[in-house]
Design an enzyme around this catalytic site. Structure first.
Site, PDB file in Angstrom:
ATOM      1  CG  ASP A  94       8.685  -5.198  -7.719  1.00 43.13           C
ATOM      2  OD1 ASP A  94       8.667  -6.434  -7.838  1.00 43.13           O
ATOM      3  OD2 ASP A  94       7.735  -4.537  -7.261  1.00 43.13           O
ATOM      4  CE1 TYR A 140       2.315  -2.214  -7.291  1.00 44.12           C
ATOM      5  CE2 TYR A 140       4.581  -2.102  -8.050  1.00 44.12           C
ATOM      6  CZ  TYR A 140       3.641  -2.588  -7.169  1.00 44.12           C
ATOM      7  OH  TYR A 140       4.021  -3.447  -6.165  1.00 44.12           O
ATOM      8  CE  LYS A 175       5.153  -7.072  -7.387  1.00 43.47           C
ATOM      9  NZ  LYS A 175       5.385  -5.642  -7.689  1.00 43.47           N
ATOM     10  CG  HIS A 216       0.106  -7.713  -7.038  1.00 48.49           C
ATOM     11  ND1 HIS A 216       0.195  -6.613  -7.864  1.00 48.49           N
ATOM     12  CD2 HIS A 216       0.611  -7.297  -5.848  1.00 48.49           C
ATOM     13  CE1 HIS A 216       0.732  -5.604  -7.206  1.00 48.49           C
ATOM     14  NE2 HIS A 216       0.997  -5.986  -5.985  1.00 48.49           N
ATOM     15  CG  LEU A 239      13.137   1.909   3.402  1.00 47.21           C
ATOM     16  CD1 LEU A 239      13.395   3.127   2.507  1.00 47.21           C
ATOM     17  CD2 LEU A 239      14.374   1.602   4.247  1.00 47.21           C
ATOM     18  CB  ILE A 262      12.256  -4.144  -4.286  1.00 43.97           C
ATOM     19  CG1 ILE A 262      11.125  -4.768  -3.431  1.00 43.97           C
ATOM     20  CG2 ILE A 262      12.892  -5.215  -5.165  1.00 43.97           C
ATOM     21  CD1 ILE A 262       9.937  -5.282  -4.245  1.00 43.97           C
ATOM     22  CE  LYS A 267       7.944   5.994  -4.437  1.00 41.94           C
ATOM     23  NZ  LYS A 267       7.555   7.099  -3.533  1.00 41.94           N
ATOM     24  CB  SER A 268      13.500   6.791  -3.349  1.00 42.61           C
ATOM     25  OG  SER A 268      13.569   8.192  -3.178  1.00 42.61           O
ATOM     26  CB  VAL A 269      10.174   9.895  -6.769  1.00 42.63           C
ATOM     27  CG1 VAL A 269       9.177   8.837  -7.194  1.00 42.63           C
ATOM     28  CG2 VAL A 269       9.655  10.671  -5.563  1.00 42.63           C
ATOM     29  NE  ARG A 320      14.265  10.739   1.137  1.00 42.64           N
ATOM     30  CZ  ARG A 320      13.031  11.094   1.509  1.00 42.64           C
ATOM     31  NH1 ARG A 320      11.976  10.657   0.836  1.00 42.64           N
ATOM     32  NH2 ARG A 320      12.863  11.881   2.545  1.00 42.64           N
ATOM     33  CG  ASN A 372      17.287   3.903  -0.619  1.00 46.64           C
ATOM     34  OD1 ASN A 372      17.696   4.375   0.440  1.00 46.64           O
ATOM     35  ND2 ASN A 372      16.073   4.133  -1.083  1.00 46.64           N
TER      36      ASN A 372
HETATM   37  N1  LIG Z   1       3.779  -7.162  -3.759  1.00 42.55           N
HETATM   38  C1  LIG Z   1       3.136  -6.236  -3.082  1.00 42.55           C
HETATM   39  O1  LIG Z   1       1.962  -6.393  -2.705  1.00 42.55           O
HETATM   40  C2  LIG Z   1       3.829  -4.955  -2.788  1.00 42.55           C
HETATM   41  C3  LIG Z   1       3.252  -4.040  -1.883  1.00 42.55           C
HETATM   42  C4  LIG Z   1       3.952  -2.854  -1.620  1.00 42.55           C
HETATM   43  C5  LIG Z   1       5.162  -2.618  -2.230  1.00 42.55           C
HETATM   44  N2  LIG Z   1       5.677  -3.511  -3.145  1.00 42.55           N
HETATM   45  C6  LIG Z   1       6.966  -3.274  -3.840  1.00 42.55           C
HETATM   46  O2  LIG Z   1       7.950  -2.944  -2.879  1.00 42.55           O
HETATM   47  C7  LIG Z   1       8.520  -1.676  -3.201  1.00 42.55           C
HETATM   48  C8  LIG Z   1       8.981  -0.948  -1.960  1.00 42.55           C
HETATM   49  O3  LIG Z   1       7.903  -0.755  -1.075  1.00 42.55           O
HETATM   50  P1  LIG Z   1       7.243   0.687  -0.803  1.00 42.55           P
HETATM   51  O4  LIG Z   1       7.338   1.520  -2.029  1.00 42.55           O
HETATM   52  O5  LIG Z   1       5.895   0.406  -0.245  1.00 42.55           O
HETATM   53  O6  LIG Z   1       8.061   1.282   0.392  1.00 42.55           O
HETATM   54  P2  LIG Z   1       9.595   1.568   0.783  1.00 42.55           P
HETATM   55  O7  LIG Z   1      10.510   1.317  -0.358  1.00 42.55           O
HETATM   56  O8  LIG Z   1       9.813   0.835   2.052  1.00 42.55           O
HETATM   57  O9  LIG Z   1       9.542   3.104   1.131  1.00 42.55           O
HETATM   58  C9  LIG Z   1       9.275   4.083   0.185  1.00 42.55           C
HETATM   59  C10 LIG Z   1       9.094   5.413   0.941  1.00 42.55           C
HETATM   60  O10 LIG Z   1      10.266   5.696   1.678  1.00 42.55           O
HETATM   61  C11 LIG Z   1      10.857   6.899   1.218  1.00 42.55           C
HETATM   62  N3  LIG Z   1      12.302   6.653   1.143  1.00 42.55           N
HETATM   63  C12 LIG Z   1      12.951   5.859   0.267  1.00 42.55           C
HETATM   64  N4  LIG Z   1      14.271   5.861   0.504  1.00 42.55           N
HETATM   65  C13 LIG Z   1      14.465   6.673   1.562  1.00 42.55           C
HETATM   66  C14 LIG Z   1      15.617   7.104   2.266  1.00 42.55           C
HETATM   67  N5  LIG Z   1      16.836   6.669   1.915  1.00 42.55           N
HETATM   68  N6  LIG Z   1      15.456   7.958   3.303  1.00 42.55           N
HETATM   69  C15 LIG Z   1      14.227   8.394   3.654  1.00 42.55           C
HETATM   70  N7  LIG Z   1      13.107   8.038   3.026  1.00 42.55           N
HETATM   71  C16 LIG Z   1      13.226   7.185   1.990  1.00 42.55           C
HETATM   72  C17 LIG Z   1      10.233   7.181  -0.137  1.00 42.55           C
HETATM   73  O11 LIG Z   1      10.113   8.566  -0.359  1.00 42.55           O
HETATM   74  P3  LIG Z   1      10.373   9.314  -1.785  1.00 42.55           P
HETATM   75  O12 LIG Z   1       9.926   8.395  -2.886  1.00 42.55           O
HETATM   76  O13 LIG Z   1       9.525  10.550  -1.658  1.00 42.55           O
HETATM   77  O14 LIG Z   1      11.830   9.607  -1.850  1.00 42.55           O
HETATM   78  C18 LIG Z   1       8.857   6.561   0.028  1.00 42.55           C
HETATM   79  O15 LIG Z   1       7.984   7.437   0.699  1.00 42.55           O
HETATM   80  C19 LIG Z   1       7.358  -0.990  -3.946  1.00 42.55           C
HETATM   81  O16 LIG Z   1       7.766   0.168  -4.620  1.00 42.55           O
HETATM   82  C20 LIG Z   1       6.888  -2.107  -4.814  1.00 42.55           C
HETATM   83  O17 LIG Z   1       7.748  -2.278  -5.920  1.00 42.55           O
HETATM   84  C21 LIG Z   1       5.023  -4.679  -3.411  1.00 42.55           C
END
Ligand SMILES: NC(=O)c1ccc[n+]([C@@H]2O[C@H](COP(=O)([O-])OP(=O)(O)OC[C@H]3O[C@@H](n4cnc5c(N)ncnc54)[C@H](OP(=O)(O)O)[C@@H]3O)[C@@H](O)[C@H]2O)c1
Length: 276
Positions: free
Chosen positions: A46, A51, A76, A109, A191, A229, A231-233, A237, A241
């Site tokens: 995604d 981005y 998007k 988006h 998360l 979906i 995200k992690s770098v 993790r 996930n």
């Molecule tokens: N459509 C929209 O408007 C919209 C808005 C927001 C997001 N999104 C999409 O949704 C995806 C996911 O959302 P998100 O990136 O906001 O948040 P997320 O996936 O809920 O969380 C990412 C955060 O959690 C940490 N993390 C990931 N796996 C982990 C684990 N197993 N244990 C502990 N910490 C963990 C990551 O750290 P590290 O990376 O440092 O490991 C990062 O800081 C986005 O990447 C994007 O593709 C879409």
């Protein structure tokens, strides 16, 4: 690694139920992160024009050696690209940066209701789909009223509505509205910045299943029927996930997590969010 199920989209295509999010992955880290995700078995990525990492996402897919039709790519259309001509130019830009001649899913988006151009944009996306530049079209951050305007004024129901969902913002009514219309819900920020990891019910379930809190929360999303979906770098993790298909939360555990809902967003409100 247990297999990731495919879900049926109303377009006739399928989407892996778990994919890899790339928001806030800087360009200089994105190719490595996506490459690692693909190496570990993720088959859905995604991204978004906003981005700033489509070029690197495309490079990772190309470099993976995985056949194009085995990777599901979502991007998007950004808020400043609403409109007929703008939508075409936006998609052409994304395809160019991704190095692809087609994306699997193209999403509006945000609805940006104050501009009132999302219906026109949707009609443009129907045309781009008919030309084969996109396999399925969908939306993101759409409320029920926005969904119903698309249905009333055009011929296509979105395949997906990607919205903020996590234990603190469960969006039950919107998820039900999506399902009633044949739209799959895709949960973003699943998360919630890690805040629910310390909740007792999450920690208890993690201990009971020998899993991490993050895995418990991702499993909760999957058992709701959502696409998710994370995200992690961080390679560990990224691996963690995807290891969420070898256990199941009980009805009691699902209900206990349902109790955590407090209607709390981490992101903007779709009803008022405009382009920055
Ligand atoms: N459509 C929209 O408007 C919209 C808005 C927001 C997001 N999104 C999409 O949704 C995806 C996911 O959302 P998100 O990136 O906001 O948040 P997320 O996936 O809920 O969380 C990412 C955060 O959690 C940490 N993390 C990931 N796996 C982990 C684990 N197993 N244990 C502990 N910490 C963990 C990551 O750290 P590290 O990376 O440092 O490991 C990062 O800081 C986005 O990447 C994007 O593709 C879409």
């Amino acid at each position: 690694m247990a297999g990731i199920p495919d879900l049926d989209l109303n377009s006739g295509a399928t989407i892996p139920q778990l994919g890899f999010g790339t928001w806030q992955i800087p360009p200089d880290e994105a190719e490595a992160a996506v490459a690692e995700a693909l190496r570990l078995g993720y088959r859905s990525i995604d991204t978004a024009a906003a981005y700033g990492n489509e070029r690197e996402v495309g490079a990772a897919i190309a470099g993976s050696g995985i056949p194009r039709d085995e990777v599901f790519v979502t991007t998007k259309l950004w808020n400043t690209d609403h409109g007929t001509n703008e939508a075409r130019a936006a998609l052409e830009g994304s395809l160019g940066r991704l190095g692809l001649d087609r994306v699997d899913l193209y999403l509006i988006h945000w609805p940006v209701p104050s501009n009132d151009r999302y219906v026109e944009t949707w009609q443009a996306m129907e045309g781009l789909r008919d030309e084969g530049l996109v396999t399925s079209i969908g939306v993101s951050n759409f409320n029920v009223e926005h969904l119903d305007r698309l249905a009333d004024e055009t011929g296509t129901v979105p395949a997906v509505n990607q919205v903020e969902v996590h234990p603190y913002l469960q969006q039950e009514a919107l998820r039900r509205a999506n399902a009633d219309r044949g739209i799959l819900t895709e949960d973003w920020s699943p998360l919630a910045e890690g805040q629910p990891f310390d909740e007792g019910v999450v920690k208890d379930a993690a201990e009971a299943h020998s899993k991490s809190p993050a895995q418990v929360i991702l499993r909760w999303h999957l058992q709701l029927g959502s696409i998710v979906i994370p995200k992690s770098v961080t390679p560990e993790r990224i691996a963690e996930n995807i290891e969420v298909f070898d256990f199941a939360l009980s009805g009691e555990e699902m209900n206990a997590i349902a109790e955590l809902d407090r209607g709390e967003r981490t992101g903007p409100d779709p009803a008022t969010f405009v382009a920055p």
